[in-house]
Write a protein that holds these residues in place. Structure first.
Motif, PDB file in Angstrom:
ATOM      1  N   PRO A 534       0.813  -1.231   0.000  1.00 51.94           N
ATOM      2  CA  PRO A 534       0.000   0.000   0.000  1.00 51.94           C
ATOM      3  C   PRO A 534       0.841   1.274   0.000  1.00 51.94           C
ATOM      4  CG  PRO A 534      -0.889  -1.594   1.552  1.00 51.94           C
ATOM      5  CD  PRO A 534       0.428  -2.122   1.102  1.00 51.94           C
ATOM      6  N   GLY A 535       1.891   1.294   0.803  1.00 48.85           N
ATOM      7  CA  GLY A 535       2.729   2.491   0.896  1.00 48.85           C
ATOM      8  C   GLY A 535       3.404   2.812  -0.423  1.00 48.85           C
ATOM      9  N   LEU A 536       3.990   1.779  -1.037  1.00 44.29           N
ATOM     10  CA  LEU A 536       4.682   1.948  -2.308  1.00 44.29           C
ATOM     11  C   LEU A 536       3.693   2.292  -3.423  1.00 44.29           C
ATOM     12  CD1 LEU A 536       7.589   1.802  -3.270  1.00 44.29           C
ATOM     13  CD2 LEU A 536       7.262  -0.629  -3.777  1.00 44.29           C
ATOM     14  N   LEU A 537       2.554   1.633  -3.432  1.00 45.39           N
ATOM     15  CA  LEU A 537       1.515   1.884  -4.433  1.00 45.39           C
ATOM     16  C   LEU A 537       1.097   3.349  -4.414  1.00 45.39           C
ATOM     17  CD1 LEU A 537      -1.654  -0.304  -5.044  1.00 45.39           C
ATOM     18  CD2 LEU A 537      -1.818   2.163  -4.903  1.00 45.39           C
ATOM     19  N   ASN A 538       0.773   3.870  -3.229  1.00 47.86           N
ATOM     20  CA  ASN A 538       0.286   5.256  -3.123  1.00 47.86           C
ATOM     21  C   ASN A 538       1.350   6.271  -3.522  1.00 47.86           C
ATOM     22  OD1 ASN A 538      -2.494   5.111  -2.280  1.00 47.86           O
ATOM     23  ND2 ASN A 538      -1.772   4.238  -0.365  1.00 47.86           N
ATOM     24  N   LYS A 539       2.602   5.952  -3.200  1.00 44.43           N
ATOM     25  CA  LYS A 539       3.695   6.863  -3.559  1.00 44.43           C
ATOM     26  C   LYS A 539       3.825   6.973  -5.091  1.00 44.43           C
ATOM     27  CE  LYS A 539       8.672   7.527  -3.067  1.00 44.43           C
ATOM     28  NZ  LYS A 539       9.957   6.901  -2.684  1.00 44.43           N
ATOM     29  N   ILE A 540       3.858   5.793  -5.754  1.00 43.78           N
ATOM     30  CA  ILE A 540       4.001   5.761  -7.219  1.00 43.78           C
ATOM     31  C   ILE A 540       2.756   6.359  -7.890  1.00 43.78           C
ATOM     32  CG2 ILE A 540       4.159   4.203  -9.201  1.00 43.78           C
ATOM     33  CD1 ILE A 540       5.850   2.340  -7.372  1.00 43.78           C
ATOM     34  N   LEU A 541       1.575   6.027  -7.362  1.00 45.72           N
ATOM     35  CA  LEU A 541       0.319   6.530  -7.933  1.00 45.72           C
ATOM     36  C   LEU A 541       0.259   8.043  -7.890  1.00 45.72           C
ATOM     37  CD1 LEU A 541      -2.520   5.951  -9.072  1.00 45.72           C
ATOM     38  CD2 LEU A 541      -3.338   5.769  -6.709  1.00 45.72           C
ATOM     39  N   LEU A 542       0.629   8.637  -6.765  1.00 47.14           N
ATOM     40  CA  LEU A 542       0.600  10.105  -6.635  1.00 47.14           C
ATOM     41  C   LEU A 542       1.554  10.771  -7.616  1.00 47.14           C
ATOM     42  CD1 LEU A 542       0.274  10.872  -2.798  1.00 47.14           C
ATOM     43  CD2 LEU A 542      -1.190  11.714  -4.637  1.00 47.14           C
ATOM     44  N   GLU A 543       2.726  10.166  -7.760  1.00 44.64           N
ATOM     45  CA  GLU A 543       3.705  10.727  -8.705  1.00 44.64           C
ATOM     46  C   GLU A 543       3.140  10.735 -10.125  1.00 44.64           C
ATOM     47  OE1 GLU A 543       7.183   8.337  -8.223  1.00 44.64           O
ATOM     48  OE2 GLU A 543       7.779   9.298  -6.326  1.00 44.64           O
ATOM     49  N   LYS A 544       2.504   9.631 -10.509  1.00 43.88           N
ATOM     50  CA  LYS A 544       1.936   9.501 -11.855  1.00 43.88           C
ATOM     51  C   LYS A 544       0.741  10.436 -12.059  1.00 43.88           C
ATOM     52  CE  LYS A 544       4.408   5.979 -13.535  1.00 43.88           C
ATOM     53  NZ  LYS A 544       5.059   5.937 -14.856  1.00 43.88           N
ATOM     54  N   LEU A 545      -0.126  10.514 -11.033  1.00 45.72           N
ATOM     55  CA  LEU A 545      -1.331  11.353 -11.140  1.00 45.72           C
ATOM     56  C   LEU A 545      -0.981  12.830 -11.272  1.00 45.72           C
ATOM     57  CD1 LEU A 545      -3.682   9.672  -8.475  1.00 45.72           C
ATOM     58  CD2 LEU A 545      -4.082   9.774 -10.952  1.00 45.72           C
ATOM     59  N   ASN A 546       0.052  13.229 -10.557  1.00 48.81           N
ATOM     60  CA  ASN A 546       0.421  14.653 -10.537  1.00 48.81           C
ATOM     61  C   ASN A 546       1.424  15.013 -11.628  1.00 48.81           C
ATOM     62  OD1 ASN A 546      -1.242  15.117  -8.315  1.00 48.81           O
ATOM     63  ND2 ASN A 546       0.361  14.496  -6.879  1.00 48.81           N
ATOM     64  N   SER A 547       1.806  14.007 -12.391  1.00 46.34           N
ATOM     65  CA  SER A 547       2.724  14.260 -13.508  1.00 46.34           C
ATOM     66  C   SER A 547       1.963  14.957 -14.653  1.00 46.34           C
ATOM     67  CB  SER A 547       3.324  12.938 -14.003  1.00 46.34           C
ATOM     68  OG  SER A 547       4.008  13.144 -15.207  1.00 46.34           O
ATOM     69  N   LYS A 548       2.581  15.918 -15.301  1.00 45.67           N
ATOM     70  CA  LYS A 548       1.914  16.680 -16.364  1.00 45.67           C
ATOM     71  C   LYS A 548       1.907  15.923 -17.695  1.00 45.67           C
ATOM     72  CE  LYS A 548       2.834  21.203 -14.336  1.00 45.67           C
ATOM     73  NZ  LYS A 548       3.484  22.520 -14.522  1.00 45.67           N
ATOM     74  N   SER A 549       2.786  14.958 -17.782  1.00 44.27           N
ATOM     75  CA  SER A 549       2.869  14.221 -19.047  1.00 44.27           C
ATOM     76  C   SER A 549       1.733  13.240 -19.206  1.00 44.27           C
ATOM     77  CB  SER A 549       4.208  13.483 -19.116  1.00 44.27           C
ATOM     78  OG  SER A 549       4.338  12.582 -18.044  1.00 44.27           O
TER      79      SER A 549
END
Length: 549
Positions: A534-549
């Motif tokens: 869960p911790g790793l999932l949320n970290k990666i997910l947030l990075e992807k969601l907030n990425s402009k690309s």
């Protein structure tokens, strides 16, 4: 000859009644009429001026008056002992047995039958005395307590009077958090051994009663408290602590619904500042701790109202019954005094002599007391609410102790036991000794979650499997391939897949609808079959969601 003939007639007619002035036959069985007691009580209730305590209209008035008075409460607790046989004969006692099937000439008090003391009764009495911090009498005796009632076959009860086996102790109680919390110490006047009487089974119309003598002669310990309690809550918690203690010691099952623990409460009221006690009223028929609390609160209000109305002479020394349906106390009978019992030493039994070696051996065998256990749990950093729940049942406490002995985190072990495990036991109507999960596997489960081998969600799935079917944590993880995914690249691929399949939701998230993060996390978990960290999932997910690309 006479004793054995009468005994055979009791066995042939198990509801044969005993010791009353009026008898009549019905279908070949002898019954006694008991119109006197019930009818008199009802008449007395009608004739006496009724002091009603309105629940709503005068509540504020009564509360205001009550502030000027203090209640004085003491409790006599009768504890039925877990012995295989009765106190003075070899008859067994099993709750719920057919009437008059566990009786013999001794417990029926037939002529020529002599009592012989069950040594286990002494052992349990010494255990209780030590656990209640009492001073033991190394040389005590039994006495005869004379009174006459249809369920007392001998016309007297074997008890202890002036030299009880234990005196001058105390018990420490922790009040529940919801009632303000805090610690209280209540004095114990005495602990003495005695035998129980039989049981009256009243007919529905009250015209006759049947006597069951199965319980006659069953060993009891009577624990008499000092009048140290001041509220119904304190009294109920005192009684609950006594129940807890007898179960910890293994001297009784303490089941109130079976009559294995019975409380008679003494209540009096006096003006604040007055040292002299008021007139004491005894309340019987209390079959739960909530009944103890409510009956006392009602009786305090009744007596305070009489005081405030200048009718304190209406408070007489009597025995009252608690009527659960009406939520009030009613007169049962006037209270006997000590002189009415005409005590004298029991001539058929020798004195009870204890040795120091015997007492020391019992002292060394005592388990950790509930109060000592609670203090130990407090020092571990648990909250009082956790402490009270865990230490309430000795089996739950032992399960918890065994779990942390295997290295489990204290707070996590407490949370699992009081949360999911307790809920499962309640739903399945099981005790902690009946579930398939063992402490070692709970400790292993906690370690697996804490170490990141499995997620908390998978941990719950494993827990319920262990509770229902047993097994091992490692075995289930391997069998079901439940090891948590902690490879960032693997999780990143899953996140990319979910985002690609949900472009509309992704656009809404980036447009400000940030609550959709939970939706995406759930989708990734579904793809990973619940195994993504869960911790790793949320970290990666947030990075992807907030990425402009």
């Amino acid at each position: 000859m006479m004793a054995s003939t009468f005994f055979r007639s009791i066995q042939n007619h198990p509801l044969l009644l005993y010791q009353t002035a009026l008898f009549r036959r019905k279908n070949g069985v002898l019954y006694c009429t008991m119109k006197g007691t019930e009818a008199q009580t009802a008449t007395q209730e009608k004739q006496k001026p009724q002091i009603k305590v309105p629940p709503r209209t005068q509540t504020k008035t009564i509360d205001k008056i009550s502030k000027d008075y203090e209640a004085v409460i003491g409790i006599e607790t009768h504890v039925q002992l877990n012995t295989l046989t009765k106190a003075f004969c070899s008859c067994p006692y099993n709750y719920g047995s057919p009437p008059n099937t566990s009786v013999c000439p001794i417990c029926m008090g037939l002529p020529g039958a002599l009592p012989v003391l069950n040594s286990k009764v002494i052992e349990f009495a010494v255990k209780m005395g030590l656990a209640l911090n009492c001073k033991l009498s190394f040389n005590s005796k039994f006495d005869r307590k004379q009174y006459f009632y249809p369920d007392l076959p001998k016309g007297y009860q074997i008890s202890q009077f002036d030299v009880p086996i234990a005196t001058g102790g105390y018990i420490d109680v922790d009040l529940p958090v919801e009632f303000g919390g805090g610690h209280r110490r209540f004095g114990i006047t005495r602990v003495h051994m005695e035998e129980d009487a039989g049981k009256l089974l009243h007919s529905e119309n009250g015209s006759y009663s049947e006597v069951d003598l199965n319980r006659a002669g069953v060993p009891l310990l009577e624990i008499v408290s000092e009048p140290d309690m001041r509220t119904g809550i304190e009294a109920a918690e005192y009684a609950a602590e006594v129940q807890r203690l007898v179960r910890y010691l293994g001297v009784s099952n303490g089941n109130m619904q079976e009559g294995s623990l019975r409380c008679d409460v003494n209540v009096s009221v006096r003006p604040i500042g007055q040292s002299q006690f008021g007139t004491k009223v005894e309340i019987k028929n209390l079959n739960s701790f909530s009944s103890v609390s409510r009956a006392i609160d009602f009786e305090i209000s009744r007596q305070v109202l009489l005081h405030s109305q200048g009718q304190c002479d209406q408070i007489i020394q009597e025995t009252r019954l608690w009527e659960e349906g009406a939520q009030k106390t009613v007169t049962m009978r006037k209270k006997e005094g000590l002189a009415d019992y005409r005590y004298f030493p029991e001539p058929d039994l020798p004195g009870v002599i204890l040795t120091k070696e015997y007492v020391d051996s019992i002292r060394d065998s005592l388990p950790e007391a509930p109060e000592v256990k609670r203090r130990r749990y407090e020092k571990m950093g648990l909250s009082m609410q956790d402490v009270l729940l865990l230490a309430n049942d000795i089996n739950v406490a032992q399960f918890f102790d065994a779990t942390i002995a295997k290295g489990a985190d204290v707070k996590l072990a407490a949370n699992w036991i009081m949360g999911d495990i307790a809920a499962y036991m309640k739903n399945e109507k099981l005790t902690i000794n009946e579930i398939k999960l063992v402490p070692q596997e709970l400790a292993e489960l906690i370690a697996s979650i804490k170490g990141g081998t499995i997620s908390g969600k998978i941990g719950k799935e494993i827990l319920f499997e262990l509770l229902a079917k047993g097994g091992t944590v490692k075995g289930l993880i391997k069998e079901k391939d439940l090891v948590q995914i902690v490879d960032p690249l693997e999780i990143e691929k899953m996140v990319d897949k979910v985002l690609a399949e949900n472009p509309k939701q992704l656009e809404q998230y980036r447009g400000g609808k940030t609550k959709l993060q939970g939706y995406f996390a759930g989708q990734v978990m579904k793809v990973s079959k619940g195994k993504a960290s869960p911790g790793l999932l949320n970290k990666i997910l947030l990075e992807k969601l907030n990425s402009k690309s």
